[in-house]
Design an enzyme around this catalytic site. Structure first.
Site, PDB file in Angstrom:
ATOM      1  N   SER A 180      27.054  37.500  -4.053  1.00 36.06           N
ATOM      2  CA  SER A 180      27.871  36.332  -4.369  1.00 36.06           C
ATOM      3  C   SER A 180      27.087  35.033  -4.148  1.00 36.06           C
ATOM      4  O   SER A 180      26.090  34.820  -4.820  1.00 36.06           O
ATOM      5  CB  SER A 180      29.172  36.405  -3.550  1.00 36.06           C
ATOM      6  OG  SER A 180      30.081  35.431  -3.967  1.00 36.06           O
ATOM      7  N   ASP A 208      35.514  41.024 -12.499  1.00 33.63           N
ATOM      8  CA  ASP A 208      35.265  39.937 -11.548  1.00 33.63           C
ATOM      9  C   ASP A 208      35.765  38.608 -12.126  1.00 33.63           C
ATOM     10  O   ASP A 208      35.266  38.150 -13.151  1.00 33.63           O
ATOM     11  CB  ASP A 208      33.755  39.862 -11.263  1.00 33.63           C
ATOM     12  CG  ASP A 208      33.410  38.932 -10.118  1.00 33.63           C
ATOM     13  OD1 ASP A 208      34.212  38.025  -9.822  1.00 33.63           O
ATOM     14  OD2 ASP A 208      32.348  39.116  -9.520  1.00 33.63           O
ATOM     15  N   HIS A 238      35.208  41.188  -7.610  1.00 32.79           N
ATOM     16  CA  HIS A 238      34.109  40.469  -6.959  1.00 32.79           C
ATOM     17  C   HIS A 238      33.599  41.219  -5.724  1.00 32.79           C
ATOM     18  O   HIS A 238      32.508  40.962  -5.247  1.00 32.79           O
ATOM     19  CB  HIS A 238      34.600  39.073  -6.570  1.00 32.79           C
ATOM     20  CG  HIS A 238      33.475  38.117  -6.293  1.00 32.79           C
ATOM     21  ND1 HIS A 238      32.537  37.761  -7.239  1.00 32.79           N
ATOM     22  CD2 HIS A 238      33.130  37.446  -5.152  1.00 32.79           C
ATOM     23  CE1 HIS A 238      31.672  36.907  -6.703  1.00 32.79           C
ATOM     24  NE2 HIS A 238      32.002  36.712  -5.448  1.00 32.79           N
TER      25      HIS A 238
END
Ligand code: MLT
Length: 237
Positions: A136, A186, A217
């Site tokens: 991320s 996501d 995610h």
């Protein structure tokens, strides 16, 4: 959002407070496990994984994941210096979800690349064999390092990455292996973002693999096993 992969106590860090201050980032450095055959000789590590956590994470988050990906690598794991809302560490500032402060991102990218370069001298690891592993926000700054400071990394594993910025001039990424693992559902690092990023890397000459997971995610076991397999195949070449 931080990685859900691990939160067991980390192995002891070998760095003193002085080293932490000298290098400018709170971090962990875990040397590779001792190789019995090279006892008595100073070990030069083959590969170092630079572990870059997600928003709200810290330097301990990805240690277990890093060791799983490569049982023999050295691990270098810094904590992002930007504190969102005063409490959540990140590697660069954002203005809103998915809207990045590009000036801060450029500054932080150079700062992190300098840290990795300097750490290679302090811990005597091979600066020519450094692979970023980011999730991320950590994947986004790793992507930014590839685009702005390509010499710092030989390759990268990017979980749920987005396009962090588009540089004025594309770097030469030939010879760099980049493994991206993205989630089909996501809502943050969307399919379009992942495809644009892999396209940018390819345009720059990178050797890119983009794997899709049936997930959002969050990081899944499939992400991790695919990345491990990619690393093994890369090492066998
Ligand atoms: C995050 O939550 O960390 C974002 O999705 C990625 C970023 O802001 O870099």
């Amino acid at each position: 959002m931080s990685s859900s992969y691990s939160s067991r106590p980390p192995p002891p860090s070998s760095s003193s407070d002085k080293t932490q201050r000298q290098l400018g980032f709170v971090h962990r450095f875990v040397p590779p496990p001792k190789d019995k055959d090279s006892e008595g000789t100073k070990q030069r590590t083959a590969k170092t994984l630079v572990l870059l956590h997600g928003t709200g994470g810290n330097e301990d988050d990805l240690l277990q994941l890093g060791r799983h990906l490569d049982p023999k690598a050295a691990l270098l794991s810094p904590r992002g210096k930007v504190l969102e809302g005063g409490v959540m560490p990140r590697f660069f500032r954002r203005l809103a979800e998915g809207v990045f402060d590009v000036e801060d991102l450029k500054f932080r990218t150079n700062e992190l690349a300098d840290f990795v370069d300097e750490a290679s001298k302090v811990y005597s690891f091979d600066a020519r064999n450094v692979i970023a592993v980011g999730y991320s926000n950590g994947a986004n700054i790793a992507a930014s390092m590839l685009l702005l400071r390509p010499r710092t990394l030989t390759g990268a594993i990017l979980f749920r990455a987005m396009v962090p910025l588009v540089p004025d001039k594309l770097p030469d990424l030939s010879g760099k292996g980049i493994f991206m693992s993205s989630g089909l559902q996501d809502p943050i690092a969307t399919r379009q973002q992942a495809e644009r990023l892999s396209g940018l890397f390819k345009q720059a000459g990178g050797n890119v693999i983009l794997e899709w997971q049936d997930s959002g995610h969050e990081l899944t076991q499939d992400d991790i096993e695919c990345a491990k397999q990619w690393l093994l195949e890369r090492d066998a070449r």
